[in-house]
Design a protein around this motif. Structure first.
Motif, PDB file in Angstrom:
ATOM      1  N   TYR A 128      43.210  -6.864 -28.895  1.00 36.40           N
ATOM      2  CA  TYR A 128      42.895  -6.919 -27.468  1.00 36.40           C
ATOM      3  C   TYR A 128      41.449  -7.384 -27.253  1.00 36.40           C
ATOM      4  O   TYR A 128      41.169  -8.140 -26.322  1.00 36.40           O
ATOM      5  CB  TYR A 128      43.139  -5.564 -26.806  1.00 36.40           C
ATOM      6  N   GLY A 129      40.542  -6.958 -28.128  1.00 35.00           N
ATOM      7  CA  GLY A 129      39.155  -7.398 -28.014  1.00 35.00           C
ATOM      8  C   GLY A 129      39.024  -8.898 -28.158  1.00 35.00           C
ATOM      9  O   GLY A 129      38.301  -9.554 -27.392  1.00 35.00           O
ATOM     10  N   MET A 130      39.726  -9.466 -29.127  1.00 34.05           N
ATOM     11  CA  MET A 130      39.686 -10.911 -29.318  1.00 34.05           C
ATOM     12  C   MET A 130      40.245 -11.626 -28.089  1.00 34.05           C
ATOM     13  O   MET A 130      39.677 -12.616 -27.613  1.00 34.05           O
ATOM     14  CB  MET A 130      40.493 -11.311 -30.555  1.00 34.05           C
ATOM     15  N   LEU A 131      41.330 -11.115 -27.542  1.00 39.46           N
ATOM     16  CA  LEU A 131      41.966 -11.785 -26.404  1.00 39.46           C
ATOM     17  C   LEU A 131      41.181 -11.605 -25.111  1.00 39.46           C
ATOM     18  O   LEU A 131      41.258 -12.456 -24.222  1.00 39.46           O
ATOM     19  CB  LEU A 131      43.403 -11.286 -26.250  1.00 39.46           C
ATOM     20  N   HIS A 132      40.415 -10.531 -24.999  1.00 36.92           N
ATOM     21  CA  HIS A 132      39.536 -10.381 -23.829  1.00 36.92           C
ATOM     22  C   HIS A 132      38.546 -11.547 -23.782  1.00 36.92           C
ATOM     23  O   HIS A 132      38.133 -11.973 -22.702  1.00 36.92           O
ATOM     24  CB  HIS A 132      38.782  -9.051 -23.865  1.00 36.92           C
TER      25      HIS A 132
END
Length: 197
Positions: A128-132
């Motif tokens: 999720y951090g990467m996609l944020h």
């Protein structure tokens, strides 16, 4: 009485090593016992049975895979993070096929063990951090996570099964697939009107 030096961790690692060699579905308690040089009954002081062992292998593998991904993506963003993430995922699947299978197979895992294992939770945070970084928010984040997981797992599963018979190198296709995913993530489609969240 449990054999001195035998622990749940040692049993799990022995099972994981065996899974990488022969396949997760071919691991038996007897094989693990032979590998450790003990009688089958000795294992049951440390794991409840084959399903419990498979669950422990899945958690071990999730921790290992997540650590590799975290190390690969540290300090990266955007396409660099996506490529590092995907390459670490694929490398782990190649290096540890049995353990990798455990992370992708529905296995009943002891809730108490799962609650203490950092790997699955950290994997969600990393993804999720990467996609944020692509500016995505819910429900698009969940859809993107599912797209990435499907793409990465589908590719490595087909590759492992010898499913890429075309003369073009799978590595070249992998690189182009990541290019395409990056482009899609940068230009994520707007939700359709009336779509439920």
């Amino acid at each position: 009485m449990a054999r001195a030096g035998l622990t749940a961790e040692r049993v799990t690692v022995a099972g994981a090593e065996l899974a990488d060699e022969v396949g997760l579905d071919r691991v038996t308690m007897s094989q693990v016992a032979r590998r450790l040089g003990v009688k089958d009954a000795s294992l049951y002081a440390h794991v409840r049975g084959l399903e419990d062992l498979r669950g422990r292998i899945a958690l071990l593998a999730a921790d290992e895979k997540t650590l590799r991904i975290a190390e690969a993506t540290a300090g990266r963003s955007g396409k660099d993070a996506l490529v590092a993430f995907a390459d670490a995922w694929r490398a782990y699947a190649h290096a540890h096929p049995g353990r990798y299978t455990a992370t992708q197979t529905p296995i009943r895992i002891d809730p108490e063990l799962a609650a203490r294992a950092p790997g699955p939770r950290r994997a969600v945070e990393l993804t999720y951090g990467m996609l944020h970084g692509y500016g995505l928010a819910e429900p698009d984040l969940t859809d993107a996570v599912r797209l990435l997981r499907s793409t990465f797992h589908g590719f490595v599963a087909l590759e492992a099964a010898g499913g890429f018979a075309h003369e073009r190198s799978p590595q070249r296709s992998w690189i182009r697939a990541l290019d395409a995913l990056h482009t899609l993530l940068e230009h994520w489609p707007a939700p359709r009107e009336g779509d439920p969240s």
